[in-house]
Design an enzyme around this catalytic site. Structure first.
Site, PDB file in Angstrom:
ATOM      1  CD  GLN A 109      -2.918  -0.627   2.519  1.00 42.85           C
ATOM      2  OE1 GLN A 109      -2.511  -0.015   3.497  1.00 42.85           O
ATOM      3  NE2 GLN A 109      -4.156  -1.086   2.418  1.00 42.85           N
ATOM      4  NE  ARG A 112       0.694   2.400  -6.619  1.00 38.51           N
ATOM      5  CZ  ARG A 112      -0.370   2.757  -7.302  1.00 38.51           C
ATOM      6  NH1 ARG A 112      -1.494   2.135  -7.110  1.00 38.51           N
ATOM      7  NH2 ARG A 112      -0.308   3.727  -8.183  1.00 38.51           N
ATOM      8  CE1 TYR A 121      17.910  -7.627   5.135  1.00 38.71           C
ATOM      9  CE2 TYR A 121      16.209  -9.021   4.175  1.00 38.71           C
ATOM     10  CZ  TYR A 121      17.378  -8.879   4.901  1.00 38.71           C
ATOM     11  OH  TYR A 121      18.007  -9.996   5.394  1.00 38.71           O
ATOM     12  CB  SER A 122      17.467  -6.891  -1.918  1.00 37.14           C
ATOM     13  OG  SER A 122      17.423  -7.846  -2.950  1.00 37.14           O
ATOM     14  N   GLY A 123      15.186  -9.294  -1.021  1.00 43.45           N
ATOM     15  CA  GLY A 123      15.036 -10.737  -0.908  1.00 43.45           C
ATOM     16  C   GLY A 123      15.775 -11.511  -1.989  1.00 43.45           C
ATOM     17  NE  ARG A 124      17.114 -10.610  -8.340  1.00 43.22           N
ATOM     18  CZ  ARG A 124      17.729 -10.204  -9.453  1.00 43.22           C
ATOM     19  NH1 ARG A 124      17.789  -8.899  -9.739  1.00 43.22           N
ATOM     20  NH2 ARG A 124      18.300 -11.048 -10.276  1.00 43.22           N
ATOM     21  CG  LEU A 216       6.800  19.447   5.800  1.00 44.20           C
ATOM     22  CD1 LEU A 216       6.384  18.421   6.826  1.00 44.20           C
ATOM     23  CD2 LEU A 216       7.348  20.700   6.492  1.00 44.20           C
ATOM     24  CG  HIS A 217       3.805  18.841  -0.743  1.00 43.76           C
ATOM     25  ND1 HIS A 217       2.528  19.251  -0.446  1.00 43.76           N
ATOM     26  CD2 HIS A 217       3.723  18.239  -1.962  1.00 43.76           C
ATOM     27  CE1 HIS A 217       1.719  18.929  -1.434  1.00 43.76           C
ATOM     28  NE2 HIS A 217       2.402  18.310  -2.360  1.00 43.76           N
ATOM     29  NE  ARG A 226      -1.795   5.202   2.282  1.00 40.43           N
ATOM     30  CZ  ARG A 226      -2.395   4.368   1.468  1.00 40.43           C
ATOM     31  NH1 ARG A 226      -3.555   3.798   1.797  1.00 40.43           N
ATOM     32  NH2 ARG A 226      -1.867   4.110   0.279  1.00 40.43           N
TER      33      ARG A 226
END
Lengths: 306, 306, 306, 306
Positions: A109, A112, A121-124, A216-217, A226
């Site tokens: 979410q 976006r 953090y890379s899972g590859r 900040l904007h 949110r």
């Protein structure tokens, strides 16, 4: 286990080193720099860097040469004026960078919001930790019947227990198999599978983490969307912590944001007509209002709220 | 007159105030903070804030919890690797904010870089200063005949003098009439015209100023395009100063940028074919190269440059 | 089951309706409009709308009033010139919109391209289909030992079978429990849990779908990164289909892209030095080259490739 | 002279060619495609391409496979719901491309909308036409005394005539000298100066032109800011024409935009309190309202407007 002992040590070290700077500083934010605020069961937010504060907003609005010599009250008035009239560019002159740990379905979410910089953090490249978001029973709610994308009543105790058991078991089993796929074949019970493939077996409540930097904007825009009561509870939990951070960072802007965004309401042309008729003493019903039922209910909700 | 005495005083004050911070700092950049570097005849660039440095690039790439404990040589290798392989997101984790004074026709080129935050001095709100860019005679060049958008030979002395006289006279007259339009009617020789209208009488070499803030990735992209020999001389002058600032801010990144961007050259598929044939000892001419004349000339230029 | 029968009917209907337009059209792309290209086991890409073509690139570059009257060879030369010199804005004048079905762990890579417009199927609002990506055995590869984020040798047959069994079982069980959580309690064996919560139990190889719209410049950038041999195989599979679409849409741009991006190689300042020495007949080894071992190997790979 | 005869011919040709398309079309917009709407004294706007319409907004919101089979009233309700609740991504699925001719000082305001694609006529490459914006006398207004960036009363006839004479003379003289600088020396009275230099002698009311392409969401945002009564009159003139285009392109969206943006008003938290007290029959004055004088006046303006 939010942090390994090694990480805790590093966080502590960051907190101790200080240096001289000629940049604008915000003492209240310096105090909580690097400090991890817990969110949900394993997540956190910690501010790792920032640039500017309320004074930078004022400086940009004035395109002046320095902090300006005007009185505080004038600066406050200026910031409130900018917020009220949607003059957004001065708020873009401040930046904040945070280190955030969050479940993957919330990260989806979050991402976006495109106007931010992200390093995840890379899972590859690395192995995903064995940590999943398991809701508190009081947050396990039924599908709302009014709202196609909302929650209704909380599940009863036994139902909640059964759902939690399913969530825990499935996440744990999937992660166990993930580890098994990764394990080197040499020791007899692994497959040495590429990390970029094995990760597809993980569940969406697995935690990930990233550095997230925004101005900040866009930070305010994120909070506006949110912190809204229609946002998913889990992302609201992060937004609430971020609002506390906002109040430390830019107290004048935060107050203006509360008055002109969080606590504000936009009346449509049709609603304004109804409002004026009401103020003129007319009695209006939904049927005679020219508003749809949904709009009428929203209008009544606003006018009757405390 | 780059600055009024009031501005000079303010700049001096900014330079003196210091504070403690727990943020990452870059001492070499702190030293020149607020200091205005002159550019062209009345322009300047001065850094007014920054966030992060080489260490923030490394930190983002590692998504680690701190500055990391690895050796400098490893950090250098990592930054060079990121640059070489166009891994751009870690460079987005650093920000710089500058106060820049520049002629309007250059500001119009500059603003085409959309991924930056800008607050410009407003001609609707304030009165534009009487300052115009008048080139040095040695920069007054004839239209290039090879290059539809470039410069050729420098004008001879008398021609240059005549052009300069035209530029000065027109700019001054236009600004004088601008002031006349603005002046209050009450004193008998003005019109009290709205500032937003009167400004249309100014020439495009009038100076404006703005706060311009961008992340390190986009800063490098700007430099790559604007330090290029095909960029207009006047914007190159700004880019050159910005490169000096870059070297103070992020010395490791600056060096990698020099090797992998400024000093690099991209060979097309067709050029690579020619190159391999040459290395194999074949003698190739443009006619047999399958390259257009223009591409062949570019290739030769690169291979013959020192 | 890529599509339900209802969807198939809709796709067929879209393909039949035609209208007159005075807009620029691309007949080769019109032919495949709405047609779903299969990717991986359940995914697809289909073009649902577009704006402009090679002619719009030329028109923008000329800021002319029409399609121009120049010969095709000149237009081709102009597009090739724009591509070679990184003049990117004319390519931004074309847009393409696609409907794409893809596994969530690939969607997470994809979404990092921020300069696109996206509307994704919502797991808060709707129920996720029971479809997971299960790799072909020949794509189940071991972790590479040279490359921290790459694949090495293909797993042997029995290991592959065991991994596939784990992937299938876990995905199916998680989805079954997802459905159970969602099911209405009334029928005695469900919990009526909110969709936004239940979805966290799904595995990352579950398929999602979205509308994805981007301009031609960013489309090329996506292809450049994702057709690269270092990109994950699964996203390369999508990029390959998108390149086929590109060739139909903007054949001249596609050819220039092949020559100046896909088949090109950027030599660093250090590599250029080595190259010139080689062309001058000198014998250079890695040790005397001033290049790191990694850079030397990359250079040799390029020069020795066919 | 808005167009040369050559341009007129080209525009006419564009209008005649038609082709078959399977894309979604908007007949009302097809009718005005390529047609130049005059704006100010020499400017114009003409639509040269578009993608999608109201149906594409609905399609994206539903992430469905086609145009949907629901009734028009439901589509209308959906678009109004999206607009009211600031769900912006479905509106990003439509694009429009326009060819616009406008004075440079207005182009400088316009370009601050960063989320658009632009190709501008280049003064480095081409010669700027001899066309300047000269306001109508009734638009020559004095500086407002209430509003630091607004206009007050219209100048009286004789003052207006004098200002117009200054504007015309200065623009003409500057352009004449521009041409003189550009002219080849060979003919005895020119300097052959590079175009990129000579252009700095032009005044800010000189006309330029560009292709400007944006998505529907950002188009609406532009209109919201630039149709506002506080926007400069000259950019309002362009925005007004663009709103007429909007109504042809996406009539349902245009109507929702009118109700929920143009005709709407956002009440702050403080204003809502005052409003509720008024509705409850209390008599409130500015002094007892807790609103600043400026906010109180704004509130009264809204409630008393017709």
């Amino acid at each position: 286990m939010r942090f390994t002992s090694e990480q805790q040590e590093e966080i502590q070290q960051q907190g101790q080193a200080t240096a001289q700077t000629r940049r604008s500083t915000v003492p209240a934010l310096e105090e909580i720099l690097y400090h991890p605020y817990p969110v949900l069961d394993h997540g956190f937010i910690r501010v790792v860097d920032y640039m500017g504060g309320d004074d930078a907003v004022v400086q940009a609005a004035r395109v002046s040469y320095g902090k300006g010599t005007r009185k505080i009250s004038e600066d406050t008035g200026l910031i409130r004026y900018l917020m009220r009239h949607w003059h957004t560019t001065p708020f873009e002159m401040c930046e904040i960078k945070m280190h955030i740990k969050l479940p993957i379905f919330i990260a989806r979410q979050w991402i976006r919001h495109r106007t931010a910089n992200v390093n995840e953090y890379s899972g590859r490249y690395s192995i995903m930790d064995k940590e999943f978001y398991i809701p508190q029973p009081e947050h396990l709610a039924a599908q709302s019947h009014q709202n196609r994308q909302g929650r209704g009543a909380v599940l009863d105790e036994s139902a909640a227990a059964e759902v939690l058991a399913l969530l825990k078991d499935d996440a744990a089993r999937c992660h166990h198999h993930y580890e098994l796929m990764l394990q080197d074949e040499e020791n007899g019970h692994g497959y040495g599978l590429a990390r970029e493939l094995a990760r597809m077996n993980l569940t969406l409540n697995t935690y990930t983490q990233w550095y997230w930097k925004t101005d900040l904007h866009n930070f305010l825009h994120f909070l506006h969307l949110r912190m809204d009561s229609h946002a998913q509870f889990e992302i609201q939990a992060y937004a609430q912590v971020m609002f506390d951070i906002l109040e430390k960072w830019v107290p004048v802007t935060a107050m203006a944001f509360k008055d002109y965004r969080l606590g504000a309401y936009t009346f449509s042309a049709g609603m304004l007509k109804v409002l004026k008729a009401m103020l003129a003493g007319q009695k209006i019903e939904q049927e005679s209002s020219n508003l749809s039922k949904r709009e009428w209910r929203e209008l009544m909700d606003v006018l009757e709220a405390n």
